[in-house]
Design an enzyme around this catalytic site. Structure first.
Site, mmCIF file in Angstrom:
data_model
loop_
_atom_site.group_PDB
_atom_site.id
_atom_site.type_symbol
_atom_site.label_atom_id
_atom_site.label_comp_id
_atom_site.label_asym_id
_atom_site.label_seq_id
_atom_site.Cartn_x
_atom_site.Cartn_y
_atom_site.Cartn_z
ATOM 1 N N ASP A 88 12.418 40.488 48.046
ATOM 2 C CA ASP A 88 13.757 41.057 47.891
ATOM 3 C C ASP A 88 14.731 40.280 48.763
ATOM 4 O OD1 ASP A 88 15.399 43.192 46.716
ATOM 5 O OD2 ASP A 88 15.822 43.619 48.817
ATOM 6 N N ASP A 482 39.457 22.711 9.050
ATOM 7 C CA ASP A 482 38.127 22.136 8.766
ATOM 8 C C ASP A 482 38.061 21.717 7.297
ATOM 9 O OD1 ASP A 482 35.395 21.404 9.089
ATOM 10 O OD2 ASP A 482 35.195 22.923 10.651
ATOM 11 N N ARG A 525 32.799 21.085 20.442
ATOM 12 C CA ARG A 525 31.565 20.488 19.916
ATOM 13 C C ARG A 525 31.856 19.508 18.775
ATOM 14 N NH1 ARG A 525 26.547 23.457 20.951
ATOM 15 N NH2 ARG A 525 25.790 22.512 19.059
#
Ligand SMILES: O=c1[nH]cc([C@@H]2O[C@H](COP(=O)(O)OP(=O)(O)OP(=O)(O)O)[C@@H](O)[C@H]2O)c(=O)[nH]1
Length: 621
Positions: A88, A482, A525
């Site tokens: 932890d 597009d 992209r």
């Protein structure tokens, strides 16, 4: 390898890491430890005020995490593990204990507390040795903690929010990840770096030495006299002992050191044996084995998705393998193995009642969720997987491999390979949609774009990013530009109201047709698909359409400048070689490109996911 004798002690045991932390898993597997991961269900809600020290709290939490897993595995009649490791990590500052932030505001509160100050990071670790006697679980717990001091620079509110929006702070103690973007906030570190990341490996090894090589009385006597015995708080000089304790805290006779004293011949033999033992026990190549078999895991995931296993189980009660097999029309034995590996990968839950989806599967693997990755998974399964069988050719030839897959020359990459039929076009669009959706929200908020009242997403495909821009900037009109074939199918992904009124679809070829006018152009992209000459052509077309002050938002996955560490981006660059004519680039490379085309004031935001963002402004020529 000096660590072998210590880690080697655990190699033949069933070791369980009771932690969901990917960082702990990575640290331990990099150290050569073999283990299973069973995340603890212990709720981290101990009363902090009842502990005299913060590390007391961290050690107790670590212990409870490990004990919960040990008990659960024992009760569920799984084979009782030999060793369970729990940990932890907490941050303390000004008497306060900080754990993982619950939301962004909480992260902000934590990080602003840390700004300009030194704080402590404590990790408590529990090593629980288990045995089962007459069906009763017997446990022996060994605990320790490590403290590292970390100092942050003074951090502006803007920088903190930028960091918080990266999403990185949310699963990290104190709200930062020193190993990633959070490293930029840090001025100095005193102590064990890995302790901050979540697991104090060095102290762990020392603790194992204490457990497995406790000093013998004669060692202690000799140490006083000759100071020649390695102290137990170092693990560097240890040699493994043949037949020595597989149990902790048991010392067998015949250490190398002892043998070396049994005369010259004996010494030579003992040295040879010490040497041999170390050499014959190299670190277990966990990571390498994962890499070797990684493709099988990917393919198992792809296949379960293709068979719509996760759709079948979405939000449903557990189902048996035979029922699932009959519903999706497969063999039972095949389906059972597929389901088992999916469960081992953490994608399914396996109980006596059968198999059910994990939250991850419901959210990302079923095909109908808002953030479903089904589209990209099918693209990888149906296209990328096949292309990658020609990776060797791609490397030798330096070109994409569609011609081998299609059995014909490729003239126009997109038309011939991706858009050859409405089905392949839709598959490609679904893939792009799922990838962009995953990060679109962070992209839209990476910069303040409110000064732009119109945007054109060039090659914007399904409008996934346009939708987020419209949501974030209600005054912005967004045109998705597009090819006509893409625009025709974009109706399948039409944005939901109320953003629909802000979004327009326009058909055209961005290499030939005039670009719609806008104050902000977006290329998401796109550049990574094309060879350098076409990248320049496209950037110059965008630049020509821009007035001074107009913006260009590039959204791509960024390589690091050295092309060394950004593994996902490096992998995608290889993917771009196999699939396209383009490549991924580093921020510096994009900056050069942008400046060549008259875009300056280049700002970069790493979003830590699958896409990063760069904003640049067009200046007067
Ligand atoms: O610089 C870094 N600091 C901390 C981390 C990560 O933060 C978490 C700490 O949380 P915790 O100890 O409660 O562990 P969990 O992630 O909840 O996993 P368990 O299942 O073990 O409870 C930890 O993951 C650290 O790795 C970091 O990454 N960088």
């Amino acid at each position: 390898m000096v660590l072998c004798p210590v880690i080697g002690k655990l190699l033949h045991k069933r070791v369980v890491l009771a932690s969901a932390s990917p960082r702990r898993q990575e640290i331990l597997s990099n150290a050569g430890l073999r283990f299973e991961v069973v995340p603890s269900k212990f709720k981290e809600k101990l009363d902090k005020a009842s502990f005299a020290t913060p590390y007391g709290y961290a050690m107790e939490t670590a212990k409870q995490k490990a004990l919960e897993v040990a008990n659960r595995m024992h009760q569920k009649d799984l084979r009782t593990p030999d060793v369970v490791i729990g940990a932890d990590t907490i941050v303390t500052v000004g008497g306060l204990i900080l754990e993982k932030p619950v939301d962004k505001q909480d992260a902000y509160r934590m990080l602003s507390r840390l700004s300009g100050r030194e704080h402590s990071v404590f990790t408590g670790v529990a090593i629980v040795h288990c045995s089962s006697k007459e069906h009763q679980l017997d446990t022996r717990v060994s605990e320790f903690y490590e403290e590292t001091k970390v100092k942050f620079s003074e951090l502006s509110e803007e920088l903190l929010w930028e960091y918080i929006h990266s999403g990185e702070p949310m699963d990290k103690a104190g709200g930062y990840g020193i190993q990633a973007l959070g490293g930029m906030l840090v001025e100095s570190v005193h102590g064990d770096f890995l302790n901050v990341v979540g697991f104090p490996l060095n102290h762990f090894c020392k603790q194992l030495v204490k457990l497995y090589y406790p000093p013998r009385p004669e060692d202690l006597r000799r140490r006083v006299k000759h100071n020649s015995i390695p102290a137990v708080d170092t693990f560097e000089d240890l040699s493994d002992v043949e037949g020595s304790g597989s149990e902790p805290a048991q010392r067998d006779t015949g250490s190398c050191d002892e043998k070396a004293q049994a005369g010259e011949a004996g010494q030579a033999a003992a040295e040879a044996e010490c040497h041999r033992t170390q050499e014959t026990l190299p670190p277990f190549p966990t990571r390498l084995l994962e890499l070797i078999d990684g493709f099988m895991l990917s393919k198992a995931l792809f296949t379960a998705c293709k068979l719509k296993v996760f759709d079948l189980l979405k939000d449903e009660a557990p189902q048996k393998a035979a029922d699932i097999a009959s519903k999706v029309d497969t063999s039972v034995c095949g389906m059972e193995r597929l389901l088992n590996i999916c469960a081992a990968m953490g994608l399914l839950e396996k109980t006596e009642q059968g198999y059910s989806n994990t939250e991850t599967a419901n959210l990302y693997l079923a095909s109908d969720g808002e953030y479903s990755l089904h589209g990209i998974i099918m693209h990888k399964n149906d296209l990328t997987w096949n292309l990658f069988t020609y990776l060797e050719f791609a490397i030798r030839e330096g070109t994409h491999q569609h011609h081998r897959l299609l059995g014909k020359k490729v003239e126009d990459l997109f038309q011939d390979a991706y858009y050859q039929s409405p089905e392949t076009r839709l598959r490609f669009m679904r893939a792009m949609h799922s990838m962009v959706k995953l990060t679109a929200c962070q992209v839209a908020t990476a910069f303040d774009l409110s000064r732009f009242s119109s945007a054109c997403d060039v090659g914007g495909c399904t409008g996934a990013l346009a939708r987020e821009l419209a949501r974030e900037y209600p005054r912005m009109q967004v045109t998705v530009f597009d090819l006509p074939d893409i625009i025709e199918l974009a109706a399948h992904f039409q944005p939901a109201r109320p953003q629909a009124a802000q979004i327009h679809f326009a058909a055209g070829d961005f290499f030939r047709d005039p670009l719609p006018s806008a104050e902000l152009y977006v290329l998401c992209r796109i550049l990574h698909d094309w060879p350098d000459d076409k990248v320049h052509k496209l950037l110059s077309r965008v630049a020509e359409s821009c007035k001074p002050g107009a913006g260009l938002l590039l959204v791509e996955m960024l390589l690091d400048e050295e092309k060394r560490v950004a593994q996902r981006a490096l992998m995608q660059s290889l993917d771009m070689l196999v699939q396209t004519e383009g490549r991924e680039r580093s921020p510096g490379e994009y900056q050069c490109l942008l400046e060549l085309h008259g875009f300056h004031q280049v700002q970069v935001v790493h979003l830590g996911g699958v896409l990063d963002a760069i904003l640049a402004t067009k200046v007067a020529p």
